[in-house]
Design an enzyme around this catalytic site. Structure first.
Site, PDB file in Angstrom:
ATOM      1  CB  CYS A 171      -0.850  -0.151   0.936  1.00  0.00           C
ATOM      2  SG  CYS A 171      -1.870   1.791   1.236  1.00  0.00           S
ATOM      3  CB  CYS A 214       0.973   1.155   4.125  1.00  0.00           C
ATOM      4  SG  CYS A 214      -1.127   1.046   3.930  1.00  0.00           S
TER       5      CYS A 214
END
Length: 102
Positions: free
Chosen positions: A31, A34
């Site tokens: 991600c 993230c």
């Protein structure tokens, strides 16, 4: 003492959140937001005290996701003495995270 950011697994979560204030970040290694949030949290850790910051890999701890109703990443949950006090989804900026922890 400044906070640190450390990785834990789902089995450790209950014990970690049981006392004090803890920020838990659920993330995925694939991600993009993230990955950016990792740098933001490291920066936040330098300026907050009396808070534990932990991260849990979304893909490796699916059992804990259902228990805490985490359905997307990144998701951050602040716990105080084992109780959820705030939750946000998505990439957040340093001022917002510091406000969550105050």
């Amino acid at each position: 003492m400044p906070a640190t950011v450390r990785e834990i697994n789902g089995a450790e979560l209950e014990q970690v959140i049981s006392t004090g204030k803890v920020l838990v970040k659920f993330y995925s290694k694939t991600c993009g937001p993230c990955k950016m949030l990792k740098f933001v949290l490291n920066d936040v850790a330098k300026v907050v005290d009396d808070v534990e910051i932990v991260t849990i890999d979304f893909d490796e701890n699916k059992d804990i996701l259902e228990k805490y109703a985490v359905s997307s990443y990144p998701t951050m949950i602040v716990f105080k003495d084992g109780k959820e006090v705030e939750r946000v989804k998505g990439l957040q900026q340093k001022p917002k995270i510091i406000q969550m922890l105050s």
